[in-house]
Write a protein that holds these residues in place. Structure first.
Motif, mmCIF file in Angstrom:
data_model
loop_
_atom_site.group_PDB
_atom_site.id
_atom_site.type_symbol
_atom_site.label_atom_id
_atom_site.label_comp_id
_atom_site.label_asym_id
_atom_site.label_seq_id
_atom_site.Cartn_x
_atom_site.Cartn_y
_atom_site.Cartn_z
ATOM 1 N N ILE A 182 0.819 -1.223 0.000
ATOM 2 C CA ILE A 182 0.000 0.000 0.000
ATOM 3 C C ILE A 182 0.853 1.273 0.000
ATOM 4 O O ILE A 182 0.488 2.280 -0.606
ATOM 5 C CB ILE A 182 -1.017 -0.055 1.167
ATOM 6 N N ASN A 183 2.019 1.211 0.637
ATOM 7 C CA ASN A 183 2.877 2.407 0.699
ATOM 8 C C ASN A 183 3.488 2.782 -0.646
ATOM 9 O O ASN A 183 3.965 3.906 -0.821
ATOM 10 C CB ASN A 183 4.006 2.202 1.726
ATOM 11 N N LEU A 186 2.803 6.100 -2.698
ATOM 12 C CA LEU A 186 3.551 7.356 -2.516
ATOM 13 C C LEU A 186 4.676 7.470 -3.530
ATOM 14 O O LEU A 186 5.056 8.563 -3.939
ATOM 15 C CB LEU A 186 4.175 7.416 -1.115
ATOM 16 N N LYS A 207 -1.967 12.417 -2.930
ATOM 17 C CA LYS A 207 -1.582 11.065 -2.519
ATOM 18 C C LYS A 207 -2.143 10.712 -1.139
ATOM 19 O O LYS A 207 -2.666 9.613 -0.939
ATOM 20 C CB LYS A 207 -0.059 10.931 -2.527
ATOM 21 N N TYR A 208 -2.030 11.634 -0.214
ATOM 22 C CA TYR A 208 -2.490 11.281 1.141
ATOM 23 C C TYR A 208 -4.017 11.265 1.248
ATOM 24 O O TYR A 208 -4.571 10.513 2.050
ATOM 25 C CB TYR A 208 -1.839 12.189 2.196
ATOM 26 N N ALA A 211 -4.714 7.998 -0.064
ATOM 27 C CA ALA A 211 -4.326 7.016 0.961
ATOM 28 C C ALA A 211 -5.437 6.893 2.001
ATOM 29 O O ALA A 211 -5.784 5.780 2.429
ATOM 30 C CB ALA A 211 -3.028 7.437 1.628
ATOM 31 N N GLU A 214 -8.114 4.752 0.646
ATOM 32 C CA GLU A 214 -7.719 3.332 0.632
ATOM 33 C C GLU A 214 -7.750 2.749 2.048
ATOM 34 O O GLU A 214 -8.163 1.608 2.248
ATOM 35 C CB GLU A 214 -6.314 3.160 0.044
ATOM 36 N N PHE A 266 1.038 3.720 6.781
ATOM 37 C CA PHE A 266 -0.128 2.956 6.335
ATOM 38 C C PHE A 266 -0.408 1.787 7.289
ATOM 39 O O PHE A 266 -1.539 1.522 7.659
ATOM 40 C CB PHE A 266 0.122 2.392 4.923
#
Ligand code: BG6
Length: 475
Positions: A182-183, A186, A207-208, A211, A214, A266
């Motif tokens: 998942i990371n 980034l 992105k965050y 995130a 997600e 994450f």
């Protein structure tokens, strides 16, 4: 011979739909992000979301389209796994086989039938499937119509898809992973999460926020999985490998800590159920303001049952690291560590780093670990006798299995081990076939030529012995 591995330890190998199946438009499947990522010089800008690629081009070659044709050859491939003695096989479901566009109300039955057949084939040999719901593939329609994970609606699309999987494969699949590495979103936003940047975007904000969506989707999927069947075991998945400080200079140590946090953020949420304390300052300094809905913090409390991760190499950081002095082994930028060897692709080789990483993760999460990717990407040659003597691969895996055994003796519960690319497949970073990880060779080259015939390598027989001895015989 004694073995540090518990008697029910799961041994096997891993693949992903997009790197193995091919048949990219068969059985009702829709286009996904990875289908748009070409081999060659345009690969990186597309993967990073810097170059928009919403239509296929005639002058480019797309390795995922045929891959290694697992879609038609899964019976032969699973039989080879069974011959090695696998007790677990990790693969992913292509989201767009079940939901070709991603936003349909009902799933594509042909896609469900395909995966049911794959999992039943595994069961025939007592191989436990370990299934990733999203391994670097988002249906393209969700990218073009909704902006992929930028959009909150993705939470609903993903949870609908996840529910379909838990219901359709109930009784066949018990071990689930929500998002692969998942990371990596980034570091490689388009391949990781279908993100493409627009003029004026703050990429960190995009992105965050993605995130966050997600993470909410992952927590909801975990909740649904447990509700449908309390025996379901759901894991998160980290592209792992600790950052070492380049020196004992306090600034280097601090940088290594920050770099670790960037990736572990994450897992901190998925395994501990809340945003970590350090996130607020990081967000403030990067100009990020996460939009949350009421109830999100409550949803995030649905934590995973185990923590899975990939480990290829440790990483290295200093206060002076920059674009010039770093390379991107496994996409995460790192300084070259002068104390370790590197692979032909410049990825570090550091078995002790695996033990270090596992100890750190267990200290931090106190949840069982599952090492779901590990291996050496290397060129293999067929010798005059027609054999592939991949001693370099055996040696890499032996040392890493030894290190994992040490971690178990350190007191860490580990559910199992799946080597990456157990049958040669398409490399995610480069799109090459010639970067091989498998115990089984596949006759196909970087341009897509070859018979696709399978051939056992020397490591095939070695791994069979490792499994038969439950990790006691590594010679
Ligand atoms: C991980 C991914 O990043 O590393 C896999 O989960 C990938 O999809 C693997 O294939 C190895 O990387 P590469 O680039 O050598 O295929």
């Amino acid at each position: 011979m004694t073995s540090p591995f518990p008697h029910n330890f799961l041994w096997g190998g891993a693949m992903a739909a997009n790197q193995a199946e091919g048949a990219y438009l068969e059985g009702g499947k829709g286009l996904t992000t990875v289908d748009m990522i070409p081999h060659g010089k345009n690969r990186l800008p597309v993967k990073l979301g810097q170059e928009k690629r919403f239509t296929l081009r005639e002058d480019e070659y797309y390795p995922s389209h045929q891959a290694i044709d697992f879609y038609h050859r899964y019976k032969e491939d699973i039989a080879l796994m069974a011959e090695m003695g696998f007790t677990v096989f990790r693969t992913s479901i292509a989201w767009s086989r079940l939901y070709p566009n991603g936003d349909e109300p009902m799933p594509n039955e042909e896609g469900i039938a395909f995966y049911r057949a794959v999992f039943e084939e595994c069961k025939k040999y007592n191989i436990e499937p370990l299934v990733t719901l999203c391994h670097f593939d988002v249906p393209m329609h969700l990218v073009t119509e909704y902006g992929s994970w930028r959009n909150r609606k993705m939470v609903d699309f993903f949870t609908r898809y996840a529910r379909t999987c838990f219901e359709a494969f109930d009784g066949l699949v018990k071990y689930w992973l929500t998002f692969n590495e998942i990371n990596i979103m980034l570091h490689s936003p388009f391949s990781g999460a279908g993100l493409v940047f627009e003029e004026g975007d703050n990429p960190e904000q995009v992105k965050y926020q993605a995130a966050h969506h997600e993470l909410v989707a992952s927590a909801l999927a975990t909740k649904i999985a447990h509700k449908i069947n309390p025996h379901n075991q759901v894991g998160c998945m980290l592209a792992g490998g600790n950052f070492y400080p380049y020196s004992c200079k306090p600034e280097d140590v601090w940088m290594a800590l920050e770099k670790d946090r960037e990736n572990l953020f994450f897992i901190d949420v998925q395994a501990r159920g809340a945003y970590p304390a350090y996130a607020a300052r990081v967000f403030r300094e990067k100009g990020i303001a996460i939009v949350k809905e009421v109830g999100d913090d409550e949803i995030l409390k649905n934590t995973v049952d185990f923590v899975s991760f990939s480990y290829y190499a440790s990483r290295c950081a200093s206060a002076e690291m920059n674009a010039q002095n770093t390379n991107a082994a496994n996409i995460v930028k790192s300084l070259r560590n002068p104390h370790i060897q590197v692979s032909e692709w410049g990825w570090g080789i550091d078995p002790l780093g695996l033990r270090i990483t596992m100890n750190m993760m267990y200290d931090r999460y106190q949840k069982p670990l599952f090492l779901v990717e590990n291996g050496l990407g290397a060129h293999d040659e067929i010798n005059a006798q027609g054999e592939i003597e991949d001693d370099y691969r055996i040696s890499y895996l032996r040392e890493h299995i030894r290190a994992m055994g040490e971690a178990i003796e350190d007191g860490i519960p580990v559910l199992g081990y799946t080597t990456w690319g157990c049958i040669d497949l398409v490399a995610a970073s480069t799109g090459e076939m010639s970067k091989r990880y498998g115990f089984v060779y596949v006759d196909r080259d970087d341009a897509g030529n070859g018979t696709l015939d399978r051939k056992r390598k020397k490591s095939f027989w070695w791994y069979k012995k490792v499994i038969a001895s439950n990790g006691a015989d590594l010679d």
